[in-house]
Design an enzyme around this catalytic site. Structure first.
Site, PDB file in Angstrom:
ATOM      1  N   THR A 125       0.724  -0.745  -0.175  1.00 19.14           N
ATOM      2  CA  THR A 125      -0.015  -0.362  -0.102  1.00 19.14           C
ATOM      3  C   THR A 125       0.945   1.124  -0.113  1.00 19.14           C
ATOM      4  O   THR A 125       1.821   1.360   0.719  1.00 19.14           O
ATOM      5  CB  THR A 125      -0.944  -0.122   1.442  1.00 19.14           C
ATOM      6  OG1 THR A 125      -2.013  -1.629   1.245  1.00 19.14           O
ATOM      7  CG2 THR A 125      -1.772   1.014   0.883  1.00 19.14           C
ATOM      8  N   LYS A 166      -8.010   1.789  -2.918  1.00 19.65           N
ATOM      9  CA  LYS A 166      -7.497   1.680  -1.732  1.00 19.65           C
ATOM     10  C   LYS A 166      -7.435   2.183  -0.644  1.00 19.65           C
ATOM     11  O   LYS A 166      -8.285   1.995   0.123  1.00 19.65           O
ATOM     12  CB  LYS A 166      -6.254   0.822  -2.051  1.00 19.65           C
ATOM     13  CG  LYS A 166      -5.387   0.573  -0.241  1.00 19.65           C
ATOM     14  CD  LYS A 166      -5.751  -1.085   0.293  1.00 19.65           C
ATOM     15  CE  LYS A 166      -5.552  -0.499   1.498  1.00 19.65           C
ATOM     16  NZ  LYS A 166      -5.195  -1.575   2.066  1.00 19.65           N
ATOM     17  N   LYS A 195      -2.130   4.450   8.917  1.00 17.81           N
ATOM     18  CA  LYS A 195      -0.896   4.866   7.581  1.00 17.81           C
ATOM     19  C   LYS A 195      -2.089   5.110   6.130  1.00 17.81           C
ATOM     20  O   LYS A 195      -1.404   6.437   5.486  1.00 17.81           O
ATOM     21  CB  LYS A 195      -0.391   3.276   7.092  1.00 17.81           C
ATOM     22  CG  LYS A 195       0.287   3.600   6.308  1.00 17.81           C
ATOM     23  CD  LYS A 195       0.715   2.085   5.837  1.00 17.81           C
ATOM     24  CE  LYS A 195       1.494   2.233   3.995  1.00 17.81           C
ATOM     25  NZ  LYS A 195       2.126   0.944   3.697  1.00 17.81           N
TER      26      LYS A 195
HETATM   27  P1  NAD Z   1       6.144  -5.693   7.396  1.00 20.02           P
HETATM   28  O1  NAD Z   1       6.575  -5.155   7.540  1.00 20.02           O
HETATM   29  O2  NAD Z   1       5.242  -7.408   8.454  1.00 20.02           O
HETATM   30  O3  NAD Z   1       6.295  -6.297   6.035  1.00 20.02           O
HETATM   31  C1  NAD Z   1       7.411  -6.252   4.644  1.00 20.02           C
HETATM   32  C2  NAD Z   1       8.574  -6.202   4.919  1.00 20.02           C
HETATM   33  O4  NAD Z   1       8.720  -6.124   4.020  1.00 20.02           O
HETATM   34  C3  NAD Z   1       9.435  -6.771   5.969  1.00 20.02           C
HETATM   35  O5  NAD Z   1       9.880  -8.389   5.560  1.00 20.02           O
HETATM   36  C4  NAD Z   1      10.837  -6.019   5.502  1.00 20.02           C
HETATM   37  O6  NAD Z   1      12.266  -6.726   5.796  1.00 20.02           O
HETATM   38  C5  NAD Z   1      10.985  -5.833   4.101  1.00 20.02           C
HETATM   39  N1  NAD Z   1      11.872  -5.445   3.015  1.00 20.02           N
HETATM   40  C6  NAD Z   1      11.441  -4.199   3.581  1.00 20.02           C
HETATM   41  N2  NAD Z   1      12.433  -3.342   2.395  1.00 20.02           N
HETATM   42  C7  NAD Z   1      13.136  -4.425   1.809  1.00 20.02           C
HETATM   43  C8  NAD Z   1      14.432  -4.888   0.913  1.00 20.02           C
HETATM   44  N3  NAD Z   1      14.805  -3.832   0.274  1.00 20.02           N
HETATM   45  N4  NAD Z   1      14.199  -5.911  -0.147  1.00 20.02           N
HETATM   46  C9  NAD Z   1      13.436  -6.848   0.880  1.00 20.02           C
HETATM   47  N5  NAD Z   1      12.907  -6.541   1.668  1.00 20.02           N
HETATM   48  C10 NAD Z   1      12.550  -5.780   2.473  1.00 20.02           C
HETATM   49  O7  NAD Z   1       4.624  -5.317   7.018  1.00 20.02           O
HETATM   50  P2  NAD Z   1       3.222  -5.880   6.610  1.00 20.02           P
HETATM   51  O8  NAD Z   1       1.378  -6.312   7.048  1.00 20.02           O
HETATM   52  O9  NAD Z   1       3.572  -7.218   5.373  1.00 20.02           O
HETATM   53  O10 NAD Z   1       2.423  -5.162   5.177  1.00 20.02           O
HETATM   54  C11 NAD Z   1       3.177  -5.233   3.355  1.00 20.02           C
HETATM   55  C12 NAD Z   1       2.153  -3.993   2.737  1.00 20.02           C
HETATM   56  O11 NAD Z   1       1.275  -4.576   3.245  1.00 20.02           O
HETATM   57  C13 NAD Z   1       2.132  -2.438   3.332  1.00 20.02           C
HETATM   58  O12 NAD Z   1       2.400  -2.377   2.566  1.00 20.02           O
HETATM   59  C14 NAD Z   1       0.647  -2.780   3.915  1.00 20.02           C
HETATM   60  O13 NAD Z   1       0.518  -1.174   4.382  1.00 20.02           O
HETATM   61  C15 NAD Z   1      -0.117  -3.456   3.586  1.00 20.02           C
HETATM   62  N6  NAD Z   1      -1.259  -4.461   4.100  1.00 20.02           N
HETATM   63  C16 NAD Z   1      -0.996  -4.694   5.418  1.00 20.02           C
HETATM   64  C17 NAD Z   1      -1.952  -5.397   5.957  1.00 20.02           C
HETATM   65  C18 NAD Z   1      -1.623  -6.226   7.380  1.00 20.02           C
HETATM   66  O14 NAD Z   1      -2.796  -6.565   7.879  1.00 20.02           O
HETATM   67  N7  NAD Z   1      -0.405  -6.389   7.695  1.00 20.02           N
HETATM   68  C19 NAD Z   1      -3.126  -4.930   5.149  1.00 20.02           C
HETATM   69  C20 NAD Z   1      -3.221  -4.597   4.185  1.00 20.02           C
HETATM   70  C21 NAD Z   1      -2.212  -3.593   3.600  1.00 20.02           C
END
Ligand code: NAD
Length: 307
Positions: free
Chosen positions: A96, A171, A246
């Site tokens: 997102t 979204k 966010k």
């Molecule tokens: P998270 O922090 O658990 O996962 C993100 C991952 O990306 C981390 O493990 C981090 O180490 C990795 N990362 C960051 N930079 C990187 C790079 N350069 N190379 C490789 N890995 C890298 O976050 P999440 O909860 O999985 O959310 C991910 C996305 O999904 C966000 O944009 C969030 O807004 C969206 N989202 C989350 C949810 C939810 O309920 N968690 C729901 C809908 C949307």
């Protein structure tokens, strides 16, 4: 048809999404900066790559699930992900992110000879695990058609919303409705309390009348009327307040950039930002009802003291 997929960002959402692609018979080559995240994905059948570029080099599709727009743009451009992929690779960003960042990422991918879609999700970690996410997709018809079967392995629905950035736009518009409506429902319950109206009575009326909405009938912010709602488990998420903050922040950016008159959207962004930084840091977004109730009590005490 099975594809080779590079999956970058194997966190709370990306990990189970990658696992579902493996289950659907695809070869998934993954990378994450956090070794623990990579280890969990490997246990689910993902092959570990030493870098994002190494994963992309052999892939038909590069999927990213990263925290924010700056991570996506840095990875695509500064860290050379676009350059590492074979020409004609499909880039699918499920993170997102800001609509403007999504459009920039899309343009950079196309300029590097690739196809791209933005495909943010709704459904949370439970939806990612169960493979029941909804994808909101922006990009051209050919890119959407290519992405659709992969999205079907991770979700129950993919809506083609329009050109680049349209997925992110859908979204944040949806979540602006949700944030504002959760505040409205919460305020109504607190007003009802002050008028001696029971939660159940208000629920029974509003959920079958014109006040009906998801924030009330599925994620009801007070315990009792909807047994499965986070209010019945001390507001454990669910959809965590910082994620709502966010998304409303992204909506507020777009509201300001577009000069849109969205007073309630901006107010909801401010209220959720404050809640997420305080008591709501680890709570479901419906926990904002407690902040509203606390402030209401305070207001009353202040008024009594002043008179
Ligand atoms: P998270 O922090 O658990 O996962 C993100 C991952 O990306 C981390 O493990 C981090 O180490 C990795 N990362 C960051 N930079 C990187 C790079 N350069 N190379 C490789 N890995 C890298 O976050 P999440 O909860 O999985 O959310 C991910 C996305 O999904 C966000 O944009 C969030 O807004 C969206 N989202 C989350 C949810 C939810 O309920 N968690 C729901 C809908 C949307």
């Amino acid at each position: 048809m099975s594809a080779v997929i590079a999956f970058i960002g194997l966190g709370h959402m990306g990990g189970p999404m990658a696992a579902n692609l493996v289950k659907a018979g695809h070869r998934v080559v993954g990378h994450d900066l956090v070794p623990e995240a990579l280890k969990t994905a490997v246990a689910a059948g993902v092959e570990a790559a030493p870098s994002a570029g190494a994963a992309a080099a052999e892939a038909d599709v590069v999927l990213t699930m990263l925290p924010a727009g700056r991570h996506v743009l840095a990875l695509y451009q500064d860290e050379g992900l676009l350059a590492a992929a074979r020409p004609g690779t499909l880039f699918v960003d499920c993170s997102t992110i800001d609509v403007a960042d999504a459009r920039t990422a899309h343009e950079a991918a196309v300029a590097a000879g690739h196809r791209a879609v933005d495909a943010p999700v709704s459904g949370g970690v439970m939806g990612a695990e169960a493979g029941t996410l909804t994808f909101m997709v922006g990009g051209d018809d050919a890119a959407f058609a290519q992405a659709e079967p992969l999205l079907a392995a991770m979700g129950k629905k993919a809506v083609h919303c329009g050109a680049a950035g349209a997925g992110q736009a859908a979204k944040i518009c949806n979540n602006m409705i949700l944030g504002v409506s959760m505040i409205a429902v919460s305020e109504a319950f607190v007003l009802g309390e002050s008028l001696g109206l029971s939660h159940q009575a208000l629920f029974d009326v509003a959920s079958t009348a014109s006040g009906q909405c998801w924030a009330l009938s599925v994620n009801c912010p007070v315990p009792g009327p909807v047994p499965g709602s986070p209010a019945n488990r001390d507001y454990r998420p669910g959809f965590a307040a910082p994620l709502m903050a966010k998304d409303l922040g992204l909506a507020a950016n777009a509201v300001r950039a577009g000069g849109v008159d969205a007073e309630l959207g901006l107010r909801a962004a401010a209220l959720y930002a404050a809640f997420a930084e305080g008591d709501g840091a680890a709570e479901d977004f419906s926990g904002i009802v407690r902040a509203i109730r606390d402030r209401s009590g305070q207001q009353l005490a202040d008024d009594k003291r002043d008179h």
